[in-house]
Design a protein around this motif. Structure first.
Motif, mmCIF file in Angstrom:
data_model
loop_
_atom_site.group_PDB
_atom_site.id
_atom_site.type_symbol
_atom_site.label_atom_id
_atom_site.label_comp_id
_atom_site.label_asym_id
_atom_site.label_seq_id
_atom_site.Cartn_x
_atom_site.Cartn_y
_atom_site.Cartn_z
ATOM 1 N N UNK A 36 0.862 -1.188 0.000
ATOM 2 C CA UNK A 36 0.000 0.000 0.000
ATOM 3 C C UNK A 36 0.901 1.241 0.000
ATOM 4 N N UNK A 37 0.677 2.141 -0.931
ATOM 5 C CA UNK A 37 1.436 3.394 -0.959
ATOM 6 C C UNK A 37 0.957 4.270 0.196
ATOM 7 N N UNK A 38 1.904 4.721 1.015
ATOM 8 C CA UNK A 38 1.596 5.624 2.119
ATOM 9 C C UNK A 38 2.526 6.831 2.039
ATOM 10 N N UNK A 39 2.025 7.972 2.472
ATOM 11 C CA UNK A 39 2.843 9.180 2.467
ATOM 12 C C UNK A 39 2.422 10.087 3.608
ATOM 13 N N UNK A 40 3.376 10.902 4.034
ATOM 14 C CA UNK A 40 3.161 11.832 5.134
ATOM 15 C C UNK A 40 3.320 13.247 4.605
ATOM 16 N N UNK A 41 2.320 14.080 4.893
ATOM 17 C CA UNK A 41 2.338 15.484 4.485
ATOM 18 C C UNK A 41 2.322 16.368 5.725
ATOM 19 N N UNK A 42 3.006 17.497 5.644
ATOM 20 C CA UNK A 42 2.956 18.511 6.697
ATOM 21 C C UNK A 42 2.098 19.644 6.186
ATOM 22 N N UNK A 43 1.151 20.091 7.017
ATOM 23 C CA UNK A 43 0.267 21.185 6.656
ATOM 24 C C UNK A 43 0.659 22.424 7.438
ATOM 25 N N UNK A 44 0.802 23.513 6.728
ATOM 26 C CA UNK A 44 1.134 24.797 7.342
ATOM 27 C C UNK A 44 0.237 25.829 6.683
ATOM 28 N N UNK A 45 -0.975 26.003 7.246
ATOM 29 C CA UNK A 45 -1.969 26.856 6.594
ATOM 30 C C UNK A 45 -2.353 26.220 5.265
ATOM 31 N N UNK A 46 -2.319 27.005 4.172
ATOM 32 C CA UNK A 46 -2.669 26.435 2.871
ATOM 33 C C UNK A 46 -1.526 25.631 2.232
ATOM 34 N N UNK A 47 -0.346 25.707 2.799
ATOM 35 C CA UNK A 47 0.824 25.022 2.236
ATOM 36 C C UNK A 47 0.860 23.568 2.698
ATOM 37 N N UNK A 48 1.044 22.651 1.740
ATOM 38 C CA UNK A 48 1.162 21.221 2.023
ATOM 39 C C UNK A 48 2.509 20.755 1.492
ATOM 40 N N UNK A 49 3.304 20.136 2.368
ATOM 41 C CA UNK A 49 4.632 19.672 1.987
ATOM 42 C C UNK A 49 4.713 18.163 2.158
ATOM 43 N N UNK A 50 5.120 17.468 1.101
ATOM 44 C CA UNK A 50 5.339 16.024 1.196
ATOM 45 C C UNK A 50 6.602 15.781 2.014
ATOM 46 N N UNK A 51 6.488 15.026 3.088
ATOM 47 C CA UNK A 51 7.606 14.735 3.972
ATOM 48 C C UNK A 51 8.278 13.421 3.592
ATOM 49 N N UNK A 52 7.468 12.402 3.339
ATOM 50 C CA UNK A 52 8.010 11.074 3.029
ATOM 51 C C UNK A 52 6.958 10.245 2.320
ATOM 52 N N UNK A 53 7.427 9.240 1.577
ATOM 53 C CA UNK A 53 6.528 8.340 0.860
ATOM 54 C C UNK A 53 7.173 6.965 0.794
ATOM 55 N N UNK A 54 6.353 5.913 0.961
ATOM 56 C CA UNK A 54 6.875 4.544 0.913
ATOM 57 C C UNK A 54 5.732 3.588 0.600
ATOM 58 N N UNK A 55 6.016 2.300 0.623
ATOM 59 C CA UNK A 55 5.025 1.230 0.461
ATOM 60 C C UNK A 55 5.067 0.369 1.720
ATOM 61 N N UNK A 56 3.939 -0.199 2.085
ATOM 62 C CA UNK A 56 3.947 -1.141 3.203
ATOM 63 C C UNK A 56 4.653 -2.430 2.766
#
Length: 116
Positions: free
Chosen positions: A25-45
């Protein structure tokens, strides 16, 4: 003096409809800072449904979204699903060592909890 964050995020996805881990399963972590979304990391289970190294580097305190592409997982197993993705919207404290966010999925529901 600024403190250095030591927080890591992991997940474990279990397919409760089959009673087994959800692999690939593709999983990813995003950081939200107001309207800004930043991809932090992405991987597969992995074969055990775990994404143990989702954040190889610690993350700072803040608002995050852990996302999982469960729609593709169910499509790969020839099952219909209501959900394209599962999203866990969390506030992380950099003072915690670890956030384990398990995800329990089935074609028509998903749930989560704070793991250990």
């Amino acid at each position: 003096m600024t403190s250095v964050s030591k927080t890591k995020v992991t997940t474990h996805i279990l397919d409760t409809s089959l009673g087994k881990p959800a692999a690939d399963v593709r999983v990813w972590l995003e950081k939200l800072d107001g309207p800004k979304i930043t991809l932090i990391a992405e991987t597969q289970t992995d074969a055990d449904g775990r994404a143990a190294k989702l954040t190889p580097e610690p993350v700072p305190s803040g608002h995050y979204r852990l996302c999982a592409n469960i729609g593709a997982y169910f499509a790969a197993t020839n099952r219909e699903t209501l959900y394209h993705s599962a999203i866990i919207d969390v506030v992380i404290s950099g003072e915690q060592d670890h956030y384990h966010l398990p995800l329990l999925i089935s074609p028509y529901s998903y749930s989560t909890y704070r793991g250990s």
